[in-house]
Design an enzyme around this catalytic site. Structure first.
Site, PDB file in Angstrom:
ATOM      1  CG  HIS A 218      -2.202  -0.963   0.831  1.00  0.00           C
ATOM      2  ND1 HIS A 218      -1.930  -2.387   1.754  1.00  0.00           N
ATOM      3  CD2 HIS A 218      -3.121  -1.227   0.389  1.00  0.00           C
ATOM      4  CE1 HIS A 218      -2.915  -2.866   1.244  1.00  0.00           C
ATOM      5  NE2 HIS A 218      -3.795  -2.380   0.674  1.00  0.00           N
ATOM      6  CG  ASN A 219       3.829   1.083  -2.745  1.00  0.00           C
ATOM      7  OD1 ASN A 219       3.174   1.220  -3.490  1.00  0.00           O
ATOM      8  ND2 ASN A 219       4.679   0.041  -2.575  1.00  0.00           N
ATOM      9  CG  PHE A 220       3.016   7.723  -5.220  1.00  0.00           C
ATOM     10  CD1 PHE A 220       1.671   8.472  -5.043  1.00  0.00           C
ATOM     11  CD2 PHE A 220       3.833   7.790  -6.174  1.00  0.00           C
ATOM     12  CE1 PHE A 220       1.500   9.268  -6.091  1.00  0.00           C
ATOM     13  CE2 PHE A 220       3.606   8.526  -7.257  1.00  0.00           C
ATOM     14  CZ  PHE A 220       2.537   9.346  -7.240  1.00  0.00           C
TER      15      PHE A 220
ATOM     16  CG  HIS B  99      -1.926  -0.083  -4.269  1.00  0.00           C
ATOM     17  ND1 HIS B  99      -2.544  -0.889  -4.955  1.00  0.00           N
ATOM     18  CD2 HIS B  99      -3.033   0.442  -3.421  1.00  0.00           C
ATOM     19  CE1 HIS B  99      -3.722  -1.121  -4.644  1.00  0.00           C
ATOM     20  NE2 HIS B  99      -4.026  -0.187  -3.756  1.00  0.00           N
TER      21      HIS B  99
ATOM     22  CG  HIS C 278      -7.610   3.786  -3.259  1.00  0.00           C
ATOM     23  ND1 HIS C 278      -6.295   4.312  -3.904  1.00  0.00           N
ATOM     24  CD2 HIS C 278      -7.468   2.616  -2.959  1.00  0.00           C
ATOM     25  CE1 HIS C 278      -5.641   2.908  -4.311  1.00  0.00           C
ATOM     26  NE2 HIS C 278      -6.037   1.973  -3.584  1.00  0.00           N
TER      27      HIS C 278
ATOM     28  CG  ASP D 164      -8.288  -1.223  -4.138  1.00  0.00           C
ATOM     29  OD1 ASP D 164      -7.011  -0.981  -3.966  1.00  0.00           O
ATOM     30  OD2 ASP D 164      -8.802  -1.264  -2.913  1.00  0.00           O
TER      31      ASP D 164
ATOM     32  CE1 TYR E 212      -3.335  -9.019   4.018  1.00  0.00           C
ATOM     33  CE2 TYR E 212      -2.974 -10.560   2.259  1.00  0.00           C
ATOM     34  CZ  TYR E 212      -3.569  -9.664   3.007  1.00  0.00           C
ATOM     35  OH  TYR E 212      -4.656  -9.524   2.257  1.00  0.00           O
TER      36      TYR E 212
END
Length: 336
Positions: A147-149, A151, A187, A297, A319
């Site tokens: 979950h970074n830029f 993405h 988001h 997404d 995870y």
């Protein structure tokens, strides 16, 4: 008499030396006290910054007026990447390789999308404000494995390609297109790399703040509008109040729809409407927009294998990072 005078001199000299030593020690003590005060103040500030309801390393405190989101640099040092015609054409396709680009190149691509879709012109967005806003967005994504830029760029690029390939501008208003693109960009803002299940089980400040209801997605929305609330980043500064209300509500609705806990609910609602889908029905269109951002997404699934596969390792790394933290906190570990 001479002996007594010498004895008195010695006694006075010793007493003077003792007093001088005491004064010196007292002086050092004052310096030490001041140093201790500074150290205590610094520690208190650090503790306040890291304060949380959990001992786990996933910590939050909502930003106050003095610590608003801001880019670490301004527009002049944002080296613009000039897009070639080949890149412009590739950008509209789901086959676009998101791994080939540096952050400044991705920023230039996002900037191009807003211009190409006519959003800059139709909503009178100041081009410099757009640059500043994109920079601030970039700097408020964390350096997580997944979950970074990158993405964020990946999801937005898929939204842009779906708008282009499916001719969505024929069905949606320009406000809807602006909502779709901006929701995709924002988001996952300030995502910590720990999911909602973790937030709720660890009783983090976010979970407490949002009553266990989509804590991360609510946080992404809040950060997005904290950024937009600052004049130098407000890309909506030239829209009227009614339009802004519509844009804000639309972005919030779409970002909250990315919570996978709501997946079945949103999908079932969409399936019901598909039988007699009405493009003039606002409820139907909102549901479609929610499905669109959900598709974007998780859009790695439909990309070429060489583009999609590296994301698997990124997701697993994130995870397992969460699992290691849960072990340290003696929390329950999720299966697999």
């Amino acid at each position: 008499r001479v002996f007594k005078i010498n004895e008195l001199k010695t006694e006075v000299a010793n007493h003077l030396a003792m007093l001088e030593k005491k004064v010196e020690l007292e002086g050092l003590k004052v310096v030490e006290i001041e140093k201790c005060k500074r150290d205590i103040k610094k520690m208190r500030e650090e503790m306040a910054a890291r304060s949380s309801r959990t001992n786990c390393p996933c910590k939050y405190s909502f930003l106050d007026d003095n610590k608003r989101p801001a880019p670490r640099r301004d527009v002049p040092s944002y080296p613009k990447y000039m897009l070639s015609q080949e890149t412009i054409e590739a950008l509209r396709k789901p086959t676009f390789d998101v791994w080939l680009w540096e952050p400044n190149e991705m920023l230039s691509c996002l900037e191009h999308m807003y211009h190409d879709l006519g959003l800059v012109k139709d909503f009178n967005i100041n081009p410099i404000t757009l640059k500043r806003w994109l920079l601030c967005i970039h700097d408020n994504y964390r350096n997580n494995p997944f979950h970074n830029f990158r993405h964020c760029f990946c999801v937005t690029q898929m939204m842009y390609s779906m708008i282009s390939l499916c001719s969505l501008q024929e069905k949606f208003s320009q406000i809807d297109i602006l909502i779709l693109m901006t929701a995709a960009v924002c988001h996952d803002l300030d995502h910590p790399g720990y999911n909602n299940t973790y937030q709720i089980n660890a009783r983090t400040e976010l979970a407490v703040r949002y009553n266990d209801i989509s804590p991360l997605e609510n946080h992404h929305c809040a950060v997005a509008f904290q950024i937009i609330s600052q004049p130098e980043f407000n890309i909506f500064s030239n829209v009227d109040q009614d339009q802004f209300k519509q844009i804000r509500q639309g972005i919030i609705t779409l970002i909250l729809a990315t919570d996978m806990a709501r997946h079945a609910e949103i999908l079932d609602s969409f399936k019901e409407k598909m039988e007699n889908f009405d493009y003039t029905n606002e409820e139907h269109m909102t549901c479609l927009k929610m499905v669109l951002i959900k598709c974007c997404d998780i859009s790695n699934e439909v990309r070429p294998m060489e583009v999609a596969e590296p994301w698997v390792d990124c997701l697993l790394e994130e995870y397992f990072m969460q699992v290691r933290v849960r072990k340290r906190c003696n929390c329950t570990i999720s299966p697999f």
